[in-house]
Design an enzyme around this catalytic site. Structure first.
Site, PDB file in Angstrom:
ATOM      1  N   GLY A 218       0.704  -1.277  -0.002  1.00 25.38           N
ATOM      2  CA  GLY A 218      -0.099   0.143  -0.090  1.00 25.38           C
ATOM      3  C   GLY A 218       1.055   1.096  -0.054  1.00 25.38           C
ATOM      4  O   GLY A 218       2.141   1.081  -0.347  1.00 25.38           O
ATOM      5  N   SER A 219       0.219   2.245   0.510  1.00 23.83           N
ATOM      6  CA  SER A 219       0.823   3.687   0.413  1.00 23.83           C
ATOM      7  C   SER A 219       1.945   3.741   1.426  1.00 23.83           C
ATOM      8  O   SER A 219       1.809   2.934   2.410  1.00 23.83           O
ATOM      9  CB  SER A 219      -0.062   4.748   0.497  1.00 23.83           C
ATOM     10  OG  SER A 219      -0.760   4.852   1.781  1.00 23.83           O
ATOM     11  N   THR A 222       0.453   4.693   4.812  1.00 20.41           N
ATOM     12  CA  THR A 222      -0.122   3.824   5.511  1.00 20.41           C
ATOM     13  C   THR A 222       0.789   2.662   6.137  1.00 20.41           C
ATOM     14  O   THR A 222       0.544   2.089   7.380  1.00 20.41           O
ATOM     15  CB  THR A 222      -1.490   3.279   4.722  1.00 20.41           C
ATOM     16  OG1 THR A 222      -2.183   4.022   4.305  1.00 20.41           O
ATOM     17  CG2 THR A 222      -2.087   1.925   5.682  1.00 20.41           C
ATOM     18  N   GLY A 223       1.760   2.478   5.351  1.00 22.03           N
ATOM     19  CA  GLY A 223       2.855   1.714   5.782  1.00 22.03           C
ATOM     20  C   GLY A 223       3.469   1.971   7.329  1.00 22.03           C
ATOM     21  O   GLY A 223       3.633   1.083   7.986  1.00 22.03           O
ATOM     22  N   GLU A 240       5.386  -3.273   1.418  1.00 22.14           N
ATOM     23  CA  GLU A 240       5.618  -2.914  -0.179  1.00 22.14           C
ATOM     24  C   GLU A 240       4.903  -1.474  -0.431  1.00 22.14           C
ATOM     25  O   GLU A 240       3.865  -1.624  -0.385  1.00 22.14           O
ATOM     26  CB  GLU A 240       5.035  -4.054  -1.001  1.00 22.14           C
ATOM     27  CG  GLU A 240       5.762  -5.233  -1.127  1.00 22.14           C
ATOM     28  CD  GLU A 240       7.541  -5.302  -1.774  1.00 22.14           C
ATOM     29  OE1 GLU A 240       7.650  -4.223  -2.479  1.00 22.14           O
ATOM     30  OE2 GLU A 240       8.178  -5.979  -1.520  1.00 22.14           O
ATOM     31  N   CYS A 274       2.959   0.464  -8.542  1.00 21.47           N
ATOM     32  CA  CYS A 274       3.764   1.095  -7.495  1.00 21.47           C
ATOM     33  C   CYS A 274       5.297   1.484  -8.406  1.00 21.47           C
ATOM     34  O   CYS A 274       6.066   2.276  -8.102  1.00 21.47           O
ATOM     35  CB  CYS A 274       4.196   0.190  -6.360  1.00 21.47           C
ATOM     36  SG  CYS A 274       4.521  -1.453  -6.499  1.00 21.47           S
TER      37      CYS A 274
END
Ligand code: ADP
Length: 466
Positions: A218-219, A222-223, A240, A274
């Site tokens: 995800g972004s 958020t990571g 990732e 990504c």
């Protein structure tokens, strides 16, 4: 179609329901179950109960069950592909490719095994490194490739003996639920569970003491939250995250050959990748030639509903991302020269045709930020050293590409790029047997390959006197 959650081997309704929007129309086309905290707890405990049995079942039994799971998806191939296009927006041919890749991932990793490695074998000492599963893995996935990103995580987690709770992005839940239906018929109860949220259960799942590892895509923003919630229990993490990948064209490049490849690298899945090419660095004398070719490519590309076989680029997946891209288009118009695109289509749905923009300052948002959409900045450079410095001068470090006629020269430039992957004269070449992942703010850890499999196991060194 009545979509269900899979909890402890049973297909169940959610505590509530929520609509799923087709990005090609902007209208709901299905609704899906939404789990509450109690259902998330049930899913985690089901996975915890199922873990010892799955761990001890042995590789052959696990691999057989995973083969049956792959067969079950294949038997519903067309339904998976159409559901993926409807919820995500991508052209049906790309959805079919994603479903095929997901089946292949489950078969490939199902057949892998992490055998012990002998580290020391000498008079008086035998040292062996063994691998054993972690426990319950939470697989948290985004909306750009909702099926294959999940399939890879689940395939590796299950193959190495873990059990799984899967949580898709709220705007693309349906293919995950279909995978749950296939798992209900093929895997032991509790080995694979699905919950759907409205972006409200990820925190509790990441903090849960019975979750041993989080495999997250995800972004970056958020990571960071996932890493923070995982800290209290020292969970294993694979993150990732975002990227802002540079494509560097060298001055011996053949523009006729490379322009279509760059265009594809920047616009596949409407640029919602990504590791898409997000900044294109071009020798100053080649900028006009590249821009002319890219503009022609934009003008001959069909943007439309992914269900239409003529469509090459579908809509942006969700309203929030669509609005962000519209802002980036406006900002780019203020700061650079937009050659084509950047106007939204006058029709329902979230459509933005590719935009080619040149003469943007390096500080422009479209250069600094990850656009995650088909907006392509063309950036002139004077020396290769300068291009490398600019390519590396971002917080991200996922991947990148070098394009040139002389492979040795291109490889020397690749060796100076600070990312997890650099492709030379190709792009998006992901393989199950090659690890992929980011450096800097693009993530922690690797997925796929032996390296990726090792992220789903504990290591135990057994050291014997003899
Ligand atoms: P986007 O690409 O839209 O920015 P995110 O990175 O926010 O997506 O979302 C990726 C996944 O992370 C989704 O499944 C989302 O629901 C989930 N998620 C959102 N917030 C959290 C959180 N605090 N903890 C864990 N997962 C979360």
């Amino acid at each position: 179609m009545d979509f269900k959650l899979l909890i402890g081997g049973t297909l169940v309704d959610g505590a509530a329901r929520m609509p799923v929007i087709n990005p090609a129309t902007g209208e709901p086309f299905a609704d899906c179950p939404r789990a509450d905290l109690a259902q998330m707890e049930q899913a985690v405990s089901a996975a915890k109960r199922a873990f010892p049995g799955w761990r001890d079942a042995g590789n052959t039994a696990r691999h057989d069950a995973m083969g049956r799971l792959a067969d079950a998806i294949e038997a519903r191939f067309a339904e998976f592909a159409r559901t993926l296009t409807a919820e995500q927006g991508k052209p049906l041919a790309q959805a079919e490719f994603e479903v095929g890749g997901s089946i292949a991932a489950i078969r490939y990793f199902g057949a892998q095994e992490l055998l012990p490695e002998t580290l020391v074998d000498e008079a008086g000492s035998l040292v062996v490194e063994q691998y054993y599963p972690l426990g319950v893995v939470a697989c948290i996935t985004p909306w750009n490739f909702p099926l294959i990103l999940l399939a890879i995580k689940v395939a590796v987690a299950l193959s190495t003996g873990n059990t799984v709770v899967a949580k898709p992005a709220p705007t693309t839940p349906l293919t995950t639920l279909l995978l749950g239906e296939c798992a209900a018929a093929t895997l032991p109860a509790g080995v694979f569970n699905t919950i759907v949220d409205a972006n409200d259960l990820g925190g509790a799942l990441s903090a849960h003491p019975d979750i041993a590892k989080i495999s997250f895509t995800g972004s970056t923003a958020t990571g960071r939250k996932v890493m923070a919630s995982a800290a209290a229990t020292l969970k294993r993490l694979t993150l990732e995250l975002g990227g802002n990948d540079a494509a560097i064209l060298l001055d011996d490049v053949d523009l006729d050959d490379v322009a279509p490849k760059i265009f594809q690298a920047a616009t596949y899945n409407a640029g919602q990748v990504c590791m898409a090419a997000k900044r294109i660095y071009v020798p100053r004398q080649l900028v006009n030639g590249l821009c002319d070719r890219l503009v022609a490519l934009v003008q001959s590309t069909v943007v439309g509903d992914g269900m239409d076989p003529a469509t090459q680029i579908g809509p942006i997946q969700n309203r929030m991302q669509f609005d962000k891209l519209r802002d980036l288009c406006e900002d780019s118009k203020q700061q650079g020269d937009v050659l084509t695109g950047g106007e939204i289509l006058n029709r329902p749905g979230y459509f933005i045709p590719p935009m080619i923009v040149r003469n943007l300052p390096e500080a422009a948002r479209l250069v600094r930020e990850e656009q995650f959409g088909p907006l392509i900045p063309i950036l002139a450079y004077d020396t290769v050293d300068e291009a490398v410095t600019r390519a590396n001068a971002v917080e991200y470090g996922l991947a990148g590409t070098i394009w040139g006629a002389d492979p040795q020269r291109a490889a020397a430039v690749a060796g100076r790029i600070e990312t997890g992957t650099v492709w030379i004269n190709k792009h998006l070449d992901l393989r199950f047997d090659v690890p992929f992942g980011g450096v800097k703010q693009s993530g922690i850890g690797r997925e796929q390959g032996r390296h990726g499999m090792k992220e789903f196991v504990n290591t135990r060194v057994v050291s014997l006197a003899r």
